[in-house]
Write a protein that holds these residues in place. Sequence first.
Motif, PDB file in Angstrom:
ATOM      1  N   MET A 127       5.553 -12.010 -69.289  1.00 45.97           N
ATOM      2  CA  MET A 127       6.517 -12.317 -70.214  1.00 45.97           C
ATOM      3  C   MET A 127       7.852 -11.526 -69.849  1.00 45.97           C
ATOM      4  N   ASN A 128       8.877 -11.600 -70.381  1.00 42.48           N
ATOM      5  CA  ASN A 128      10.074 -11.101 -69.697  1.00 42.48           C
ATOM      6  C   ASN A 128       9.944  -9.548 -69.372  1.00 42.48           C
ATOM      7  N   GLY A 129      10.060  -9.223 -68.071  1.00 39.94           N
ATOM      8  CA  GLY A 129       9.919  -7.922 -67.645  1.00 39.94           C
ATOM      9  C   GLY A 129       8.626  -7.407 -67.390  1.00 39.94           C
ATOM     10  N   ILE A 130       7.567  -8.146 -67.468  1.00 45.70           N
ATOM     11  CA  ILE A 130       6.010  -7.845 -67.285  1.00 45.70           C
ATOM     12  C   ILE A 130       5.432  -8.687 -66.127  1.00 45.70           C
ATOM     13  N   TYR A 131       5.056  -8.134 -64.961  1.00 51.99           N
ATOM     14  CA  TYR A 131       4.324  -8.940 -64.077  1.00 51.99           C
ATOM     15  C   TYR A 131       2.636  -8.517 -64.033  1.00 51.99           C
ATOM     16  N   TRP A 132       2.079  -9.404 -63.267  1.00 56.06           N
ATOM     17  CA  TRP A 132       0.462  -9.311 -63.107  1.00 56.06           C
ATOM     18  C   TRP A 132       0.228  -9.277 -61.596  1.00 56.06           C
ATOM     19  N   GLY A 133      -0.417  -8.233 -61.253  1.00 56.21           N
ATOM     20  CA  GLY A 133      -0.891  -8.439 -59.768  1.00 56.21           C
ATOM     21  C   GLY A 133       0.189  -8.376 -58.503  1.00 56.21           C
ATOM     22  N   GLY A 134       0.116  -9.078 -57.455  1.00 55.44           N
ATOM     23  CA  GLY A 134       0.847  -9.106 -56.515  1.00 55.44           C
ATOM     24  C   GLY A 134       0.360  -8.157 -55.476  1.00 55.44           C
ATOM     25  N   ASN A 135       1.135  -8.285 -54.396  1.00 51.42           N
ATOM     26  CA  ASN A 135       0.793  -7.696 -52.786  1.00 51.42           C
ATOM     27  C   ASN A 135       0.670  -6.243 -53.121  1.00 51.42           C
ATOM     28  N   ILE A 136      -0.610  -5.865 -53.138  1.00 52.28           N
ATOM     29  CA  ILE A 136      -0.907  -4.301 -53.395  1.00 52.28           C
ATOM     30  C   ILE A 136      -0.194  -3.409 -52.182  1.00 52.28           C
ATOM     31  N   GLU A 137      -0.322  -4.065 -50.925  1.00 53.63           N
ATOM     32  CA  GLU A 137       0.457  -3.166 -49.892  1.00 53.63           C
ATOM     33  C   GLU A 137       1.705  -3.155 -50.086  1.00 53.63           C
ATOM     34  N   VAL A 138       2.533  -3.968 -50.746  1.00 58.53           N
ATOM     35  CA  VAL A 138       4.008  -3.702 -51.079  1.00 58.53           C
ATOM     36  C   VAL A 138       4.052  -2.658 -52.165  1.00 58.53           C
ATOM     37  N   ILE A 139       3.070  -2.759 -53.303  1.00 55.84           N
ATOM     38  CA  ILE A 139       3.230  -2.079 -54.266  1.00 55.84           C
ATOM     39  C   ILE A 139       3.137  -0.284 -53.835  1.00 55.84           C
ATOM     40  N   LYS A 140       1.864  -0.260 -52.756  1.00 57.66           N
ATOM     41  CA  LYS A 140       1.735   0.866 -52.297  1.00 57.66           C
ATOM     42  C   LYS A 140       3.008   1.541 -51.674  1.00 57.66           C
ATOM     43  N   LYS A 141       3.498   0.694 -50.887  1.00 56.55           N
ATOM     44  CA  LYS A 141       4.956   1.040 -50.141  1.00 56.55           C
ATOM     45  C   LYS A 141       5.616   1.593 -51.164  1.00 56.55           C
ATOM     46  N   LEU A 142       6.171   0.924 -52.226  1.00 56.29           N
ATOM     47  CA  LEU A 142       7.014   1.255 -53.270  1.00 56.29           C
ATOM     48  C   LEU A 142       6.822   2.517 -53.851  1.00 56.29           C
ATOM     49  N   LEU A 143       5.459   2.690 -54.353  1.00 59.09           N
ATOM     50  CA  LEU A 143       5.249   3.984 -54.879  1.00 59.09           C
ATOM     51  C   LEU A 143       5.146   5.064 -53.871  1.00 59.09           C
ATOM     52  N   SER A 144       4.938   4.928 -52.637  1.00 61.80           N
ATOM     53  CA  SER A 144       5.065   6.100 -51.699  1.00 61.80           C
ATOM     54  C   SER A 144       6.696   6.159 -51.456  1.00 61.80           C
ATOM     55  N   LEU A 145       7.473   5.421 -51.594  1.00 59.51           N
ATOM     56  CA  LEU A 145       9.036   5.601 -51.388  1.00 59.51           C
ATOM     57  C   LEU A 145       9.583   6.052 -52.895  1.00 59.51           C
ATOM     58  N   SER A 146       8.768   6.138 -53.736  1.00 60.26           N
ATOM     59  CA  SER A 146       9.390   6.362 -55.261  1.00 60.26           C
ATOM     60  C   SER A 146      10.393   5.365 -55.769  1.00 60.26           C
ATOM     61  N   ILE A 147      10.245   4.007 -55.177  1.00 63.90           N
ATOM     62  CA  ILE A 147      10.990   2.995 -55.551  1.00 63.90           C
ATOM     63  C   ILE A 147      10.362   2.727 -57.094  1.00 63.90           C
ATOM     64  N   MET A 148       9.066   2.453 -56.844  1.00 63.06           N
ATOM     65  CA  MET A 148       8.407   2.226 -58.041  1.00 63.06           C
ATOM     66  C   MET A 148       7.679   3.662 -58.472  1.00 63.06           C
ATOM     67  N   LYS A 149       7.773   3.761 -59.724  1.00 66.47           N
ATOM     68  CA  LYS A 149       7.326   5.280 -60.533  1.00 66.47           C
ATOM     69  C   LYS A 149       5.868   4.857 -61.191  1.00 66.47           C
ATOM     70  N   ARG A 150       5.352   5.771 -61.626  1.00 66.45           N
ATOM     71  CA  ARG A 150       4.109   5.612 -62.533  1.00 66.45           C
ATOM     72  C   ARG A 150       4.397   5.004 -63.776  1.00 66.45           C
ATOM     73  N   GLU A 151       5.823   5.170 -64.199  1.00 68.74           N
ATOM     74  CA  GLU A 151       6.101   4.695 -65.695  1.00 68.74           C
ATOM     75  C   GLU A 151       6.394   2.955 -65.312  1.00 68.74           C
ATOM     76  N   ASP A 152       6.270   2.418 -64.207  1.00 68.70           N
ATOM     77  CA  ASP A 152       6.397   1.040 -63.841  1.00 68.70           C
ATOM     78  C   ASP A 152       5.287   0.472 -63.678  1.00 68.70           C
ATOM     79  N   ILE A 153       3.997   1.098 -63.747  1.00 67.81           N
ATOM     80  CA  ILE A 153       2.803   0.273 -63.361  1.00 67.81           C
ATOM     81  C   ILE A 153       1.712   0.883 -64.314  1.00 67.81           C
ATOM     82  N   ARG A 154       0.740  -0.181 -64.552  1.00 69.05           N
ATOM     83  CA  ARG A 154      -0.648   0.117 -65.285  1.00 69.05           C
ATOM     84  C   ARG A 154      -1.676  -0.264 -64.356  1.00 69.05           C
ATOM     85  N   PHE A 155      -2.827   0.454 -64.292  1.00 70.27           N
ATOM     86  CA  PHE A 155      -4.001   0.023 -63.474  1.00 70.27           C
ATOM     87  C   PHE A 155      -5.039  -0.167 -64.450  1.00 70.27           C
TER      88      PHE A 155
END
Length: 196
Positions: free
Chosen positions: A105-133
Amino acid sequence: MLMNNIIDWLNLSYNNVLPKKGKVLVSQPFLLDGCFKRSVVLLTEYSEEGTIGFVLNKPLNITIGDMMEDFPSPESALSIGGSVKTDTLHYLHTMEHIPDAIEIMNGIYWGGNIEVIKKLLSLSIMKREDIRFFLGYSGWSGGQLEDELENNSWLVGNINSKYIINPSQEMWKDSVINMGSQYKVWTTLPENPAFN
């Protein structure tokens, strides 16, 4: 007259909103399945072949760091996604440009490349408030969800996207109230109908 009002309040009939990707299922108050008891489930896939979704209001008392070593956001909470393949990790997020992510839906995504997600998390580009596991997912084979709807196990409705990643502690109750005033009495019923 009073008895008719009580029966009307307890009317658990399906609200005739069609399920589809981006809608939520809100369980009726007496659905006692452990995973789905008083649950709100976001539908991420819906077709004649079947349905996939994630329970939004069943957090676990563990973090992703408890499950995976060296994960870049180890304090991120985990939730029960459903009873199917509970040994698998899934995620919903707000990041638009993740390769292989599916927009729900608008602004909500499911899945995707986990290595990219891990990289964005490690660089703090993606924050805890941006993702749910989630561990596991909710699944229905073709026609199964429709049968459950006919048996009045669920209401189908909308959800504000901000509550998908950051759910309220009263998500089921809030969702029932949002379904309309005729369902408000559900929020006052005991979780076990034997307790009166």
